[in-house]
Design a protein around this motif. Sequence first.
Motif, PDB file in Angstrom:
ATOM      1  N   LYS A   1       0.836  -1.198   0.000  1.00 12.43           N
ATOM      2  CA  LYS A   1       0.000   0.000   0.000  1.00 12.43           C
ATOM      3  C   LYS A   1       0.877   1.257   0.000  1.00 12.43           C
ATOM      4  N   ILE A   2       0.502   2.234  -0.826  1.00 13.23           N
ATOM      5  CA  ILE A   2       1.181   3.538  -0.846  1.00 13.23           C
ATOM      6  C   ILE A   2       0.129   4.627  -0.669  1.00 13.23           C
ATOM      7  N   THR A   3       0.377   5.531   0.272  1.00 12.33           N
ATOM      8  CA  THR A   3      -0.466   6.714   0.445  1.00 12.33           C
ATOM      9  C   THR A   3       0.381   7.934   0.118  1.00 12.33           C
ATOM     10  N   GLY A   4      -0.103   8.766  -0.795  1.00 14.21           N
ATOM     11  CA  GLY A   4       0.604   9.983  -1.170  1.00 14.21           C
ATOM     12  C   GLY A   4      -0.167  11.215  -0.722  1.00 14.21           C
ATOM     13  N   VAL A   5       0.536  12.164  -0.113  1.00 18.36           N
ATOM     14  CA  VAL A   5      -0.086  13.393   0.384  1.00 18.36           C
ATOM     15  C   VAL A   5       0.484  14.568  -0.395  1.00 18.36           C
ATOM     16  N   GLU A   6      -0.401  15.350  -0.996  1.00 20.90           N
ATOM     17  CA  GLU A   6       0.012  16.500  -1.808  1.00 20.90           C
ATOM     18  C   GLU A   6      -0.898  17.685  -1.492  1.00 20.90           C
ATOM     19  N   LEU A   7      -0.295  18.848  -1.257  1.00 19.39           N
ATOM     20  CA  LEU A   7      -1.042  20.044  -0.882  1.00 19.39           C
ATOM     21  C   LEU A   7      -1.651  20.771  -2.074  1.00 19.39           C
ATOM     22  N   ASP A   8      -0.991  20.719  -3.218  1.00 21.32           N
ATOM     23  CA  ASP A   8      -1.351  21.558  -4.358  1.00 21.32           C
ATOM     24  C   ASP A   8      -2.296  20.818  -5.308  1.00 21.32           C
ATOM     25  N   PRO A   9      -3.564  21.227  -5.408  1.00 22.87           N
ATOM     26  CA  PRO A   9      -4.492  20.547  -6.320  1.00 22.87           C
ATOM     27  C   PRO A   9      -4.094  20.675  -7.789  1.00 22.87           C
ATOM     28  N   GLN A  10      -3.406  21.767  -8.150  1.00 18.87           N
ATOM     29  CA  GLN A  10      -2.958  21.934  -9.540  1.00 18.87           C
ATOM     30  C   GLN A  10      -1.907  20.886  -9.888  1.00 18.87           C
ATOM     31  N   THR A  11      -1.058  20.580  -8.943  1.00 15.42           N
ATOM     32  CA  THR A  11      -0.047  19.541  -9.145  1.00 15.42           C
ATOM     33  C   THR A  11      -0.699  18.177  -9.364  1.00 15.42           C
ATOM     34  N   ILE A  12      -1.685  17.866  -8.542  1.00 18.93           N
ATOM     35  CA  ILE A  12      -2.387  16.592  -8.687  1.00 18.93           C
ATOM     36  C   ILE A  12      -3.067  16.501 -10.046  1.00 18.93           C
ATOM     37  N   GLU A  13      -3.674  17.609 -10.483  1.00 21.91           N
ATOM     38  CA  GLU A  13      -4.345  17.631 -11.784  1.00 21.91           C
ATOM     39  C   GLU A  13      -3.381  17.298 -12.912  1.00 21.91           C
ATOM     40  N   LEU A  14      -2.188  17.914 -12.883  1.00 25.25           N
ATOM     41  CA  LEU A  14      -1.193  17.645 -13.918  1.00 25.25           C
ATOM     42  C   LEU A  14      -0.650  16.214 -13.810  1.00 25.25           C
ATOM     43  N   ALA A  15      -0.483  15.744 -12.573  1.00 24.77           N
ATOM     44  CA  ALA A  15       0.045  14.389 -12.368  1.00 24.77           C
ATOM     45  C   ALA A  15      -0.906  13.332 -12.911  1.00 24.77           C
ATOM     46  N   LYS A  16      -2.188  13.565 -12.791  1.00 20.62           N
ATOM     47  CA  LYS A  16      -3.168  12.626 -13.339  1.00 20.62           C
ATOM     48  C   LYS A  16      -3.214  12.706 -14.865  1.00 20.62           C
ATOM     49  N   LYS A  17      -3.169  13.924 -15.401  1.00 23.93           N
ATOM     50  CA  LYS A  17      -3.318  14.108 -16.849  1.00 23.93           C
ATOM     51  C   LYS A  17      -2.107  13.611 -17.625  1.00 23.93           C
ATOM     52  N   TYR A  18      -0.897  13.937 -17.135  1.00 23.62           N
ATOM     53  CA  TYR A  18       0.306  13.649 -17.924  1.00 23.62           C
ATOM     54  C   TYR A  18       1.080  12.417 -17.436  1.00 23.62           C
ATOM     55  N   PHE A  19       0.914  12.050 -16.156  1.00 26.52           N
ATOM     56  CA  PHE A  19       1.720  10.956 -15.610  1.00 26.52           C
ATOM     57  C   PHE A  19       0.867   9.792 -15.101  1.00 26.52           C
ATOM     58  N   GLU A  20      -0.451   9.934 -15.211  1.00 28.55           N
ATOM     59  CA  GLU A  20      -1.402   8.847 -14.930  1.00 28.55           C
ATOM     60  C   GLU A  20      -1.208   8.226 -13.551  1.00 28.55           C
ATOM     61  N   ILE A  21      -0.970   9.071 -12.546  1.00 25.99           N
ATOM     62  CA  ILE A  21      -0.728   8.505 -11.213  1.00 25.99           C
ATOM     63  C   ILE A  21      -1.986   7.894 -10.620  1.00 25.99           C
ATOM     64  N   ASP A  22      -3.156   8.300 -11.124  1.00 27.83           N
ATOM     65  CA  ASP A  22      -4.401   7.713 -10.619  1.00 27.83           C
ATOM     66  C   ASP A  22      -4.630   6.302 -11.153  1.00 27.83           C
ATOM     67  N   GLN A  23      -3.767   5.848 -12.045  1.00 22.17           N
ATOM     68  CA  GLN A  23      -3.859   4.482 -12.592  1.00 22.17           C
ATOM     69  C   GLN A  23      -2.953   3.496 -11.864  1.00 22.17           C
ATOM     70  N   ILE A  24      -2.203   3.959 -10.869  1.00 26.99           N
ATOM     71  CA  ILE A  24      -1.261   3.088 -10.158  1.00 26.99           C
ATOM     72  C   ILE A  24      -2.021   2.241  -9.133  1.00 26.99           C
TER      73      ILE A  24
END
Length: 221
Positions: free
Chosen positions: A94-117
């Motif tokens: 299990k991995i839990t990632g904590v990120e403060l910046d919603p803009q960063t999360i948006e880019l991470a999902k769009k370009y790096f597909e972190i929500d698919q891990i």
Amino acid sequence: MLSKRLLSYFIPIKIHQKKSEINKNLEVTWTNGQLVMDSKNTNYSYGSLQRILRKGLHYIGFERIRNFTNILVLGVAGGSVVKTLTDEIRYKGKITGVELDPQTIELAKKYFEIDQIPNFTIVLDDAFEFVLKTREKYDLIIIDVFQDTVMPNFLFEDFFINRVNYLLNVNGFILFNTMVLNDNQKQRNLDYRSRFDQNYSVRMYPKVEEHNELFTIKKLM
């Protein structure tokens, strides 16, 4: 996309730029055939940051990490350290990632597909607030919290240090990525190291990619 990727071996090709209240300016760029995320003055994911944290994970030991069951990542950005854990180390827990910046999360999902891990949960929260609230314990806590090149003061304060130590299982590790740009920050890191007693094994790795200094901290008892 292929032409931009090939061209990026000669010059960086910026494909997205986004303003952020927290990180001011975020960019996604093709560089040497790879997508990277940068702030104004530093690499946030992939590129040099991925190399830095990969070295830290190597110091801990890939085989050891594979046997962990619960990992916490404070500061996700584009998710490169998560990709290293899952794709290179082949970590299945299990991995839990904590990120403060919603803009960063948006880019991470769009370009790096972190929500698919698989087995990865991303939490939009402040790292300080999260460690106060969580009731879980972790085998590895990765701390990689920056706003551009600035590290929040709370990372080096006793309350946060003690709380992170409490959340760490015995024989677990903290991997802490810091940036050292001047003598004051060098002393700050020495002071940080002195906060750990004989119940911890602390190692410092200076000048990783020139300006970064890594800590690996093992909880012995």
